[in-house]
Design a protein around this motif. Structure first.
Motif, PDB file in Angstrom:
ATOM      1  N   ALA A  55       0.898  -1.350  -0.071  1.00  0.00           N
ATOM      2  CA  ALA A  55       0.056   0.016   0.055  1.00  0.00           C
ATOM      3  C   ALA A  55       0.842   1.218   0.200  1.00  0.00           C
ATOM      4  O   ALA A  55       0.660   2.196  -0.752  1.00  0.00           O
ATOM      5  N   LEU A  56       1.958   1.073   0.847  1.00  0.00           N
ATOM      6  CA  LEU A  56       2.836   2.334   0.754  1.00  0.00           C
ATOM      7  C   LEU A  56       3.455   2.762  -0.435  1.00  0.00           C
ATOM      8  O   LEU A  56       3.623   3.735  -1.206  1.00  0.00           O
ATOM      9  N   ARG A  57       3.862   1.412  -1.166  1.00  0.00           N
ATOM     10  CA  ARG A  57       4.412   1.608  -2.634  1.00  0.00           C
ATOM     11  C   ARG A  57       3.573   2.120  -3.547  1.00  0.00           C
ATOM     12  O   ARG A  57       3.917   2.895  -4.423  1.00  0.00           O
ATOM     13  N   GLY A  63       2.451   9.042  -6.105  1.00  0.00           N
ATOM     14  CA  GLY A  63       3.135  10.465  -5.916  1.00  0.00           C
ATOM     15  C   GLY A  63       2.297  11.190  -4.866  1.00  0.00           C
ATOM     16  O   GLY A  63       2.208  12.315  -4.668  1.00  0.00           O
ATOM     17  N   ARG A  64       1.494  10.507  -3.929  1.00  0.00           N
ATOM     18  CA  ARG A  64       0.916  11.057  -3.005  1.00  0.00           C
ATOM     19  C   ARG A  64       1.750  10.964  -1.649  1.00  0.00           C
ATOM     20  O   ARG A  64       1.523  11.790  -0.947  1.00  0.00           O
ATOM     21  N   VAL A  65       2.931  10.026  -1.575  1.00  0.00           N
ATOM     22  CA  VAL A  65       3.680  10.300  -0.292  1.00  0.00           C
ATOM     23  C   VAL A  65       5.018  10.298  -0.753  1.00  0.00           C
ATOM     24  O   VAL A  65       5.564   9.952  -1.990  1.00  0.00           O
ATOM     25  N   GLU A  66       6.129  10.692   0.245  1.00  0.00           N
ATOM     26  CA  GLU A  66       7.554  10.655   0.188  1.00  0.00           C
ATOM     27  C   GLU A  66       7.863  10.157   1.233  1.00  0.00           C
ATOM     28  O   GLU A  66       7.582  10.279   2.569  1.00  0.00           O
ATOM     29  N   LEU A  76       2.864  13.264   3.349  1.00  0.00           N
ATOM     30  CA  LEU A  76       1.800  13.477   2.442  1.00  0.00           C
ATOM     31  C   LEU A  76       2.254  14.509   1.618  1.00  0.00           C
ATOM     32  O   LEU A  76       2.759  15.575   1.953  1.00  0.00           O
ATOM     33  N   VAL A  77       2.168  14.423   0.440  1.00  0.00           N
ATOM     34  CA  VAL A  77       2.439  15.386  -0.554  1.00  0.00           C
ATOM     35  C   VAL A  77       1.521  15.663  -1.680  1.00  0.00           C
ATOM     36  O   VAL A  77       0.678  14.894  -1.983  1.00  0.00           O
ATOM     37  N   GLY A  78       1.603  17.024  -1.850  1.00  0.00           N
ATOM     38  CA  GLY A  78       0.558  17.560  -3.261  1.00  0.00           C
ATOM     39  C   GLY A  78      -0.792  17.589  -2.945  1.00  0.00           C
ATOM     40  O   GLY A  78      -1.775  17.523  -3.739  1.00  0.00           O
ATOM     41  N   VAL A  79      -1.269  17.804  -1.538  1.00  0.00           N
ATOM     42  CA  VAL A  79      -2.638  17.699  -1.199  1.00  0.00           C
ATOM     43  C   VAL A  79      -2.648  18.999  -0.805  1.00  0.00           C
ATOM     44  O   VAL A  79      -2.304  19.437   0.515  1.00  0.00           O
ATOM     45  N   ALA A  80      -3.667  19.967  -0.997  1.00  0.00           N
ATOM     46  CA  ALA A  80      -3.993  21.162  -0.580  1.00  0.00           C
ATOM     47  C   ALA A  80      -4.878  20.940   0.741  1.00  0.00           C
ATOM     48  O   ALA A  80      -5.697  19.908   0.820  1.00  0.00           O
TER      49      ALA A  80
END
Length: 83
Positions: A55-57, A63-66, A76-80
């Protein structure tokens, strides 16, 4: 397309585990790798641990997590923040 199979347990599916991870990261913004793993085991059960890494992969590929190796943190990435 993702389709459910006859013997698929929806409670421990990749999509559910990814959703739990996203919900936690949306609430906190970032969390430790071990903290997320423990959260999955607590919310989904022992079988959820088998789906934690996939799930993490999956979220990483979307492109949701780094993952930050220096601090062992998933962010968490790219979410307002739309509260």
């Amino acid at each position: 397309m993702l389709t459910a199979e006859k013997h698929l347990d929806l409670d421990t599916s990749l999509v559910r585990v990814a959703g739990v991870i996203l919900k936690e990261l949306k609430r906190k913004g970032a969390a430790t790798f071990e903290g997320l793993r423990k959260l999955i085991v607590r919310r989904v059960g022992e079988d959820g641990e088998l789906m934690f890494l996939p799930a993490l992969r999956f979220l990483f590929l979307l492109g949701r997590v780094e993952y930050h190796t220096k601090n062992d943190v998933v962010e968490l990435v790219g979410v307002a923040n739309a509260n």
